[in-house]
Enzyme design. Structure first.
Site, PDB file in Angstrom:
ATOM      1  N   ASP A  11      -0.259   0.465  10.755  1.00  0.00           N
ATOM      2  CA  ASP A  11      -0.203   1.518   9.755  1.00  0.00           C
ATOM      3  C   ASP A  11      -0.240   0.794   8.387  1.00  0.00           C
ATOM      4  O   ASP A  11       0.060  -0.401   8.321  1.00  0.00           O
ATOM      5  CB  ASP A  11       1.114   2.272   9.957  1.00  0.00           C
ATOM      6  N   LEU A  12      -0.613   1.488   7.332  1.00  0.00           N
ATOM      7  CA  LEU A  12      -0.727   0.803   6.041  1.00  0.00           C
ATOM      8  C   LEU A  12       0.531   0.994   5.176  1.00  0.00           C
ATOM      9  O   LEU A  12       1.317   0.070   4.975  1.00  0.00           O
ATOM     10  CB  LEU A  12      -1.977   1.307   5.303  1.00  0.00           C
ATOM     11  N   ASP A  13       0.709   2.245   4.690  1.00  0.00           N
ATOM     12  CA  ASP A  13       1.838   2.531   3.791  1.00  0.00           C
ATOM     13  C   ASP A  13       3.168   2.327   4.530  1.00  0.00           C
ATOM     14  O   ASP A  13       3.420   2.981   5.534  1.00  0.00           O
ATOM     15  CB  ASP A  13       1.785   3.996   3.314  1.00  0.00           C
ATOM     16  N   THR A  19       3.816   0.952  -0.570  1.00  0.00           N
ATOM     17  CA  THR A  19       3.250   2.017  -1.410  1.00  0.00           C
ATOM     18  C   THR A  19       4.072   3.309  -1.334  1.00  0.00           C
ATOM     19  O   THR A  19       3.843   4.223  -2.123  1.00  0.00           O
ATOM     20  CB  THR A  19       1.804   2.341  -0.989  1.00  0.00           C
ATOM     21  N   LYS A  47       6.533  10.779   5.108  1.00  0.00           N
ATOM     22  CA  LYS A  47       5.976   9.489   5.545  1.00  0.00           C
ATOM     23  C   LYS A  47       5.019   9.680   6.722  1.00  0.00           C
ATOM     24  O   LYS A  47       5.370  10.314   7.722  1.00  0.00           O
ATOM     25  CB  LYS A  47       7.092   8.517   5.917  1.00  0.00           C
ATOM     26  N   SER A 116      -4.436   4.294   9.457  1.00  0.00           N
ATOM     27  CA  SER A 116      -3.647   4.926   8.392  1.00  0.00           C
ATOM     28  C   SER A 116      -4.107   6.353   8.110  1.00  0.00           C
ATOM     29  O   SER A 116      -5.289   6.666   8.229  1.00  0.00           O
ATOM     30  CB  SER A 116      -3.782   4.098   7.103  1.00  0.00           C
ATOM     31  N   ALA A 117      -3.160   7.185   7.688  1.00  0.00           N
ATOM     32  CA  ALA A 117      -3.503   8.550   7.294  1.00  0.00           C
ATOM     33  C   ALA A 117      -4.101   8.586   5.885  1.00  0.00           C
ATOM     34  O   ALA A 117      -4.711   9.575   5.477  1.00  0.00           O
ATOM     35  CB  ALA A 117      -2.244   9.409   7.319  1.00  0.00           C
ATOM     36  N   LYS A 147      -1.853  12.254  12.238  1.00  0.00           N
ATOM     37  CA  LYS A 147      -0.717  11.881  13.085  1.00  0.00           C
ATOM     38  C   LYS A 147       0.249  13.063  13.106  1.00  0.00           C
ATOM     39  O   LYS A 147       0.410  13.702  12.064  1.00  0.00           O
ATOM     40  CB  LYS A 147       0.010  10.642  12.524  1.00  0.00           C
ATOM     41  N   GLU A 171       4.314   0.832  13.125  1.00  0.00           N
ATOM     42  CA  GLU A 171       4.403   2.098  12.377  1.00  0.00           C
ATOM     43  C   GLU A 171       5.793   2.317  11.769  1.00  0.00           C
ATOM     44  O   GLU A 171       6.790   1.996  12.397  1.00  0.00           O
ATOM     45  CB  GLU A 171       4.177   3.255  13.364  1.00  0.00           C
ATOM     46  N   ASP A 172       5.814   2.902  10.572  1.00  0.00           N
ATOM     47  CA  ASP A 172       7.118   3.189   9.956  1.00  0.00           C
ATOM     48  C   ASP A 172       7.483   4.666  10.021  1.00  0.00           C
ATOM     49  O   ASP A 172       8.574   5.041   9.603  1.00  0.00           O
ATOM     50  CB  ASP A 172       7.146   2.736   8.484  1.00  0.00           C
TER      51      ASP A 172
HETATM   52  P1  B16 Z   1      -3.246   9.805   0.812  1.00  0.00           P
HETATM   53  P2  B16 Z   1       0.105   5.708   6.357  1.00  0.00           P
HETATM   54  C1  B16 Z   1       0.237   7.873   4.800  1.00  0.00           C
HETATM   55  O1  B16 Z   1      -0.183   6.544   5.026  1.00  0.00           O
HETATM   56  C2  B16 Z   1       1.514   7.914   3.972  1.00  0.00           C
HETATM   57  O2  B16 Z   1       2.596   7.403   4.714  1.00  0.00           O
HETATM   58  C3  B16 Z   1       1.807   9.331   3.566  1.00  0.00           C
HETATM   59  O3  B16 Z   1       2.965   9.358   2.760  1.00  0.00           O
HETATM   60  C4  B16 Z   1       0.606   9.916   2.825  1.00  0.00           C
HETATM   61  O4  B16 Z   1       0.835  11.280   2.484  1.00  0.00           O
HETATM   62  C5  B16 Z   1      -0.638   9.817   3.711  1.00  0.00           C
HETATM   63  O5  B16 Z   1      -0.851   8.457   4.058  1.00  0.00           O
HETATM   64  C6  B16 Z   1      -1.880  10.328   3.028  1.00  0.00           C
HETATM   65  O6  B16 Z   1      -2.154   9.485   1.950  1.00  0.00           O
HETATM   66  O7  B16 Z   1      -2.725  10.925  -0.002  1.00  0.00           O
HETATM   67  O8  B16 Z   1      -3.341   8.475   0.092  1.00  0.00           O
HETATM   68  O9  B16 Z   1      -4.540  10.147   1.534  1.00  0.00           O
HETATM   69  O10 B16 Z   1       1.563   5.527   6.388  1.00  0.00           O
HETATM   70  O11 B16 Z   1      -0.465   6.504   7.511  1.00  0.00           O
HETATM   71  O12 B16 Z   1      -0.643   4.416   6.112  1.00  0.00           O
HETATM   72 MG    MG Z   2       3.347   4.557   7.048  1.00  0.00          MG
END
Ligand code: B16
Ligand code: MG
Length: 212
Positions: A11-13, A19, A47, A116-117, A147, A171-172
């Site tokens: 996962d990224l964030d 971030t 998250k 990542s989302a 997810k 994953e967090d």
């Molecule tokens: P964006 P991950 C997710 O990233 C974040 O945890 C989540 O807080 C955020 O709303 C989502 O990406 C969408 O991000 O607005 O930049 O498209 O944790 O799946 O890497």
């Molecule tokens: Mg995350």
């Protein structure tokens, strides 16, 4: 149970880079603009959740209702602020141990991918100069189901040509752990065990894998 790992999907964030604090600041700013407060505790619910769904949760917290057009406008506004914050992203915001661990497993022949989302994934990887550390990047621009749907991880496994049973996801977010398990993959939670109870194992951060 965790089996022999042929691929690691990150996962990224919150796993690769810190971030989450910028997402929080941008959502808090939006809540303030809409006339209510948004706490760090509320932020836990966002998250791993997609941008649109995050806005729905935020509106529920503030007990507000908006029409579709307004929702688009506010989601775009939040994203503009978030993008403004991450323009300043620095390599020292890569979480501890991440680059060393990825280098270590890649040297052993383990494939690596991002799942990542976030639709801002390309910008973040570019700012940090770490795109080359991954054989594949699957993000919110490539998948249609967020997810806890397993689509993001299954697509990553397909792109790197490793069966799901040989992949381990890092994953967090609770939604991400569920997605990994639904994909038939191993799931390592990053954070507090109490909030990631379904994970096969929980660690504080990737750095811990270097001393195990
Ligand atoms: P964006 P991950 C997710 O990233 C974040 O945890 C989540 O807080 C955020 O709303 C989502 O990406 C969408 O991000 O607005 O930049 O498209 O944790 O799946 O890497
Ligand atoms: Mg995350």
């Amino acid at each position: 149970m965790i089996r022999e790992m042929q691929a690691a999907i990150f996962d990224l964030d919150g796993v690769i880079v810190d971030t989450a604090k910028y997402h929080y600041l941008a959502w808090k700013r939006l809540a303030y603009a809409l006339g209510f407060d948004f706490t760090e505790r509320d932020n836990e619910r966002l998250k791993g959740v997609s941008r649109q769904h995050s806005l729905e949760i935020l509106l529920e917290i503030g007990q507000q209702s908006l029409n579709e057009e307004e929702k688009q406008t506010y989601a775009a506004m939040k994203n503009d602020w978030y993008v403004e914050y991450i323009q300043q992203l620095h390599t020292n915001e890569i979480l501890p141990g991440v680059t060393d661990y990825i280098e270590k497993i890649r040297n052993r022949g383990v494939k690596t991918a991002i799942g990542s989302a976030s639709k801002n994934t390309p910008l973040i990887l570019e700012r940090l100069g770490i795109r080359k550390m991954f054989d594949s990047v699957v993000d919110g621009n490539k998948v249609s189901k967020a997810k806890p749907d397993p689509e993001v991880f299954l697509r990553a496994a397909a792109e790197i040509k490793v069966i799901p049973q040989a992949c381990v996801v890092f994953e967090d977010a609770e939604a991400g752990i569920e997605a990994a398990l639904r994909a038939g993959m191993g799931a390592v939670g990053i954070g507090r065990p109490a909030s990631l109870i379904e994970a096969d194992a929980v660690i504080e951060g990737i750095w811990q894998l270097l001393i195990l």
